[in-house]
Scaffold this motif. Structure first.
Motif, PDB file in Angstrom:
ATOM      1  N   TYR A  99      11.753  59.111  45.113  1.00  0.00           N
ATOM      2  CA  TYR A  99      11.284  58.498  44.092  1.00  0.00           C
ATOM      3  C   TYR A  99      10.383  58.748  43.374  1.00  0.00           C
ATOM      4  O   TYR A  99      10.809  59.831  41.951  1.00  0.00           O
ATOM      5  CB  TYR A  99      10.568  56.790  43.841  1.00  0.00           C
ATOM      6  N   VAL A 100       9.575  60.413  43.713  1.00  0.00           N
ATOM      7  CA  VAL A 100       8.840  60.917  43.369  1.00  0.00           C
ATOM      8  C   VAL A 100      10.004  62.105  42.955  1.00  0.00           C
ATOM      9  O   VAL A 100      10.214  62.801  41.375  1.00  0.00           O
ATOM     10  CB  VAL A 100       8.055  61.822  44.068  1.00  0.00           C
ATOM     11  N   ASP A 101      11.409  62.509  43.509  1.00  0.00           N
ATOM     12  CA  ASP A 101      11.739  63.157  43.737  1.00  0.00           C
ATOM     13  C   ASP A 101      12.616  62.891  42.235  1.00  0.00           C
ATOM     14  O   ASP A 101      13.903  63.925  41.645  1.00  0.00           O
ATOM     15  CB  ASP A 101      12.880  63.542  44.695  1.00  0.00           C
ATOM     16  N   ILE A 102      13.172  61.131  42.128  1.00  0.00           N
ATOM     17  CA  ILE A 102      13.786  61.505  40.521  1.00  0.00           C
ATOM     18  C   ILE A 102      13.483  62.045  39.335  1.00  0.00           C
ATOM     19  O   ILE A 102      13.507  62.719  38.517  1.00  0.00           O
ATOM     20  CB  ILE A 102      13.878  59.512  41.391  1.00  0.00           C
ATOM     21  N   TYR A 103      11.949  61.851  39.817  1.00  0.00           N
ATOM     22  CA  TYR A 103      11.038  62.318  38.178  1.00  0.00           C
ATOM     23  C   TYR A 103      10.984  63.170  38.091  1.00  0.00           C
ATOM     24  O   TYR A 103      11.744  64.320  37.030  1.00  0.00           O
ATOM     25  CB  TYR A 103       9.957  61.866  38.931  1.00  0.00           C
ATOM     26  N   GLU A 104      11.310  64.205  39.169  1.00  0.00           N
ATOM     27  CA  GLU A 104      11.580  66.006  39.858  1.00  0.00           C
ATOM     28  C   GLU A 104      12.424  66.664  39.017  1.00  0.00           C
ATOM     29  O   GLU A 104      12.690  67.092  37.998  1.00  0.00           O
ATOM     30  CB  GLU A 104      10.840  66.473  40.574  1.00  0.00           C
ATOM     31  N   SER A 105      13.587  65.539  39.588  1.00  0.00           N
ATOM     32  CA  SER A 105      15.107  66.132  39.220  1.00  0.00           C
ATOM     33  C   SER A 105      15.784  65.726  37.949  1.00  0.00           C
ATOM     34  O   SER A 105      15.712  66.363  37.189  1.00  0.00           O
ATOM     35  CB  SER A 105      16.541  66.169  40.435  1.00  0.00           C
ATOM     36  N   MET A 106      15.383  64.755  37.409  1.00  0.00           N
ATOM     37  CA  MET A 106      15.851  64.008  35.728  1.00  0.00           C
ATOM     38  C   MET A 106      14.973  64.642  35.098  1.00  0.00           C
ATOM     39  O   MET A 106      15.383  64.612  33.728  1.00  0.00           O
ATOM     40  CB  MET A 106      15.460  62.524  35.353  1.00  0.00           C
ATOM     41  N   SER A 107      13.541  65.561  35.181  1.00  0.00           N
ATOM     42  CA  SER A 107      12.933  65.969  34.202  1.00  0.00           C
ATOM     43  C   SER A 107      13.420  67.567  34.302  1.00  0.00           C
ATOM     44  O   SER A 107      12.685  68.335  32.954  1.00  0.00           O
ATOM     45  CB  SER A 107      11.281  65.604  34.585  1.00  0.00           C
ATOM     46  N   ASP A 149      18.780  47.561  46.174  1.00  0.00           N
ATOM     47  CA  ASP A 149      18.322  48.613  45.413  1.00  0.00           C
ATOM     48  C   ASP A 149      17.509  48.732  44.037  1.00  0.00           C
ATOM     49  O   ASP A 149      18.604  48.151  43.082  1.00  0.00           O
ATOM     50  CB  ASP A 149      19.553  49.495  45.721  1.00  0.00           C
ATOM     51  N   ILE A 150      16.192  49.357  44.347  1.00  0.00           N
ATOM     52  CA  ILE A 150      15.882  49.278  42.449  1.00  0.00           C
ATOM     53  C   ILE A 150      15.828  50.775  42.187  1.00  0.00           C
ATOM     54  O   ILE A 150      15.693  50.334  40.836  1.00  0.00           O
ATOM     55  CB  ILE A 150      14.082  48.439  43.104  1.00  0.00           C
ATOM     56  N   THR A 151      16.464  50.995  42.472  1.00  0.00           N
ATOM     57  CA  THR A 151      17.194  52.881  42.329  1.00  0.00           C
ATOM     58  C   THR A 151      17.906  52.407  40.588  1.00  0.00           C
ATOM     59  O   THR A 151      16.667  53.489  39.453  1.00  0.00           O
ATOM     60  CB  THR A 151      18.009  53.875  42.684  1.00  0.00           C
ATOM     61  N   ASP A 152      17.842  51.925  40.424  1.00  0.00           N
ATOM     62  CA  ASP A 152      19.123  52.316  39.004  1.00  0.00           C
ATOM     63  C   ASP A 152      18.080  51.357  37.926  1.00  0.00           C
ATOM     64  O   ASP A 152      17.889  51.753  36.555  1.00  0.00           O
ATOM     65  CB  ASP A 152      19.661  50.783  38.646  1.00  0.00           C
ATOM     66  N   ASP A 153      17.054  50.318  38.543  1.00  0.00           N
ATOM     67  CA  ASP A 153      15.855  49.634  37.656  1.00  0.00           C
ATOM     68  C   ASP A 153      14.715  50.942  36.990  1.00  0.00           C
ATOM     69  O   ASP A 153      14.493  51.080  36.153  1.00  0.00           O
ATOM     70  CB  ASP A 153      15.741  48.878  38.011  1.00  0.00           C
ATOM     71  N   PHE A 154      14.653  51.600  38.596  1.00  0.00           N
ATOM     72  CA  PHE A 154      13.699  52.841  38.915  1.00  0.00           C
ATOM     73  C   PHE A 154      14.114  53.436  37.591  1.00  0.00           C
ATOM     74  O   PHE A 154      13.276  54.185  36.351  1.00  0.00           O
ATOM     75  CB  PHE A 154      13.238  53.437  39.790  1.00  0.00           C
ATOM     76  N   ILE A 155      15.147  54.141  37.719  1.00  0.00           N
ATOM     77  CA  ILE A 155      15.785  55.509  37.141  1.00  0.00           C
ATOM     78  C   ILE A 155      15.782  54.727  35.100  1.00  0.00           C
ATOM     79  O   ILE A 155      15.661  55.560  33.899  1.00  0.00           O
ATOM     80  CB  ILE A 155      16.792  55.518  37.257  1.00  0.00           C
ATOM     81  N   GLY A 156      16.606  53.638  34.901  1.00  0.00           N
ATOM     82  CA  GLY A 156      16.160  52.896  33.956  1.00  0.00           C
ATOM     83  C   GLY A 156      14.863  52.866  32.720  1.00  0.00           C
ATOM     84  O   GLY A 156      14.828  53.144  31.787  1.00  0.00           O
ATOM     85  N   TYR A 157      13.788  52.510  33.503  1.00  0.00           N
ATOM     86  CA  TYR A 157      12.796  53.025  33.046  1.00  0.00           C
ATOM     87  C   TYR A 157      12.692  54.079  32.948  1.00  0.00           C
ATOM     88  O   TYR A 157      11.826  54.433  32.000  1.00  0.00           O
ATOM     89  CB  TYR A 157      11.659  52.017  34.321  1.00  0.00           C
ATOM     90  N   TYR A 158      12.282  54.941  34.111  1.00  0.00           N
ATOM     91  CA  TYR A 158      12.425  56.139  33.244  1.00  0.00           C
ATOM     92  C   TYR A 158      13.213  57.020  32.607  1.00  0.00           C
ATOM     93  O   TYR A 158      11.865  57.186  31.405  1.00  0.00           O
ATOM     94  CB  TYR A 158      12.555  57.493  34.494  1.00  0.00           C
ATOM     95  N   GLN A 159      14.167  56.489  31.867  1.00  0.00           N
ATOM     96  CA  GLN A 159      14.509  56.982  31.278  1.00  0.00           C
ATOM     97  C   GLN A 159      14.140  56.692  29.717  1.00  0.00           C
ATOM     98  O   GLN A 159      14.014  57.469  28.369  1.00  0.00           O
ATOM     99  CB  GLN A 159      15.931  56.800  31.022  1.00  0.00           C
ATOM    100  N   ALA A 160      13.713  55.445  29.384  1.00  0.00           N
ATOM    101  CA  ALA A 160      13.432  54.393  28.383  1.00  0.00           C
ATOM    102  C   ALA A 160      11.621  54.587  27.882  1.00  0.00           C
ATOM    103  O   ALA A 160      11.750  54.907  26.695  1.00  0.00           O
ATOM    104  CB  ALA A 160      13.247  52.903  28.609  1.00  0.00           C
TER     105      ALA A 160
END
Length: 410
Positions: free
Chosen positions: A234-242, A184-195
């Motif tokens: 993946y789009v929702d992750i960006y929207e929710s985390m912002s 599952d790449i979700t953690d890597d995807f979120i880690g990139y977003y945060q950094a």
């Protein structure tokens, strides 16, 4: 190892897989990364982004085996950072007829970085399209994700989004597609977003709005995995985390002014902060009770202090407030200096010196650049004469930056 994978008819991934521990943005990418570029072998052959400059020669040689470089008509640069545009100098020499496609702010950057002053550029604006012979590219501006000149490119016929850094992961993946990664790449995807993306979170809404009229079936970013399943997730992750954190944040702005220019700066800071639902108390130190100001600072999450400069110093009774602040426990609060001036603006630097004597998190341009790479945010906020035009935009960007710090979910 250079990638060569067909994503759709005549659309190829042609990037570099870098499986070292890669130094990047003062981090070490333990899983490595990729530098993804794309070749569209249409009637007007087009390259979308390149690779890190370290691999520029390898990239161009690899590309030459897939297409006659002199036949390339367009080179699209979504983002000028050298890990994406680094192959442009060599590629442009081998593809002398190619037009470089980018946003207006990117033109001078690319000219200066790669000595491209004599090259032909096509400046695209939000919503512009380009016929590349059998396929149509549509461009959307996404400024500050994560630099001012950034845009995204969408292939209409293939429904592929090429968003450069956006939606990336830092993983040197040998399986190109996320659904074939084996984990599952979700953690890597979120880690990139945060950094990379989260410091610019207020601009994610621009991205979400840009995607509303695009039917995206595949996302082909410039780092890591290509996404062809669960796009909405993946789009929702960006929207929710912002999204902004709960309300209740407070800021205090204290100033003295000579000819009202510093007052105007203070009022603009207040306006931007209030647009983010931050409660703001605004004080002219020469007209307000010092005890009231100090009490408000005690309960604030951020404190802005500003003065006009007259005869190389602050004016009015502001220094009384600053002296009191150096005796207070202000741990956990954000501090920022601002002011207007006509000559050298010493008062602003004196305020900065006072603030650094406290235990606040005092903002500085150096800190901003080192943590985000943003060059449009400036601390202390210095305005020569009255705030207008580009100087006013810097005031607003700086206020927005502090608002994001206060509201950040990370």
């Amino acid at each position: 190892m250079m990638n060569q994978v067909m994503l759709a008819e005549n659309v190829y991934l042609v990037g570099k897989n870098d499986d070292r521990k890669v130094p990047f943005h003062r981090l070490v990418l333990e899983k490595g990364t990729t530098y993804n570029a794309y070749l569209l072998k249409t009637e007007k052959p087009t390259v979308i982004d390149t690779v890190d400059m370290e691999f520029g020669r390898e990239f161009v040689e690899h590309l030459s085996k897939m297409v006659e470089l002199k036949d390339i008509q367009y080179i699209v640069i979504n983002h000028t950072e050298p890990d994406h545009s680094g192959g442009l100098a060599l590629l442009s020499r081998r593809a002398p007829e190619a037009t470089i496609v980018c946003t207006e702010p990117a033109v001078n950057e690319l000219k200066e970085m790669y000595n491209l002053h004599s090259r032909n550029f096509l400046v695209v604006k939000d919503g512009d399209t380009l016929d590349i012979g059998g396929k149509t590219l549509k461009f959307k501006e996404t400024p500050y994700l994560h630099t001012q000149e950034t845009m995204i490119t969408y292939c209409v016929e293939d429904k592929i989004l090429f968003p450069c850094d956006i939606f990336s992961t830092h993983v040197a993946n040998h399986e190109v597609f996320a659904d074939q990664a084996g984990f599952d790449i979700t953690d890597d995807f979120i880690g990139y977003y945060q950094a990379i993306i989260h410091p610019h979170r207020r601009y994610v809404k621009t991205l979400i709005d840009a995607l509303e009229d695009l039917d995206v079936q595949m996302i082909a970013p410039s780092h890591g995995f290509i996404l062809r399943e669960d796009i909405e997730k993946y789009v929702d992750i960006y929207e929710s985390m912002s999204v902004d954190c709960p309300a209740g944040k407070k800021a205090v702005i204290v100033y003295t002014t000579w000819r009202n220019s510093t007052k105007k700066i203070a009022e603009n800071l207040k306006k931007v902060l209030e647009e983010s639902n931050i409660e703001v108390s605004l004080f002219n130190a020469d007209k307000s009770d010092k005890a009231e100001i100090i009490e408000s600072i005690k309960h604030a999450d951020a404190v802005f202090v500003g003065s006009s400069t007259k005869y190389a110093d602050m004016i009015g009774r502001l220094e009384d407030v600053l002296r009191e602040m150096t005796k207070m426990n202000l741990e956990g609060k954000i501090g920022a200096a601002f002011g207007s001036y006509g000559w050298s603006g010493e008062a602003i630097e004196v305020i900065q010196d006072y603030l650094t004597q406290t235990n606040m998190d005092v903002q500085s341009t150096s800190q901003v650049i080192k943590t985000t790479g943003m060059t449009d945010v400036e601390f202390p906020v210095r305005v020569r004469f009255a705030p207008k035009g580009e100087q006013l935009r810097k005031v607003e960007h700086s206020a927005a930056y502090v608002a994001d710090l206060l509201l950040s979910a990370v």
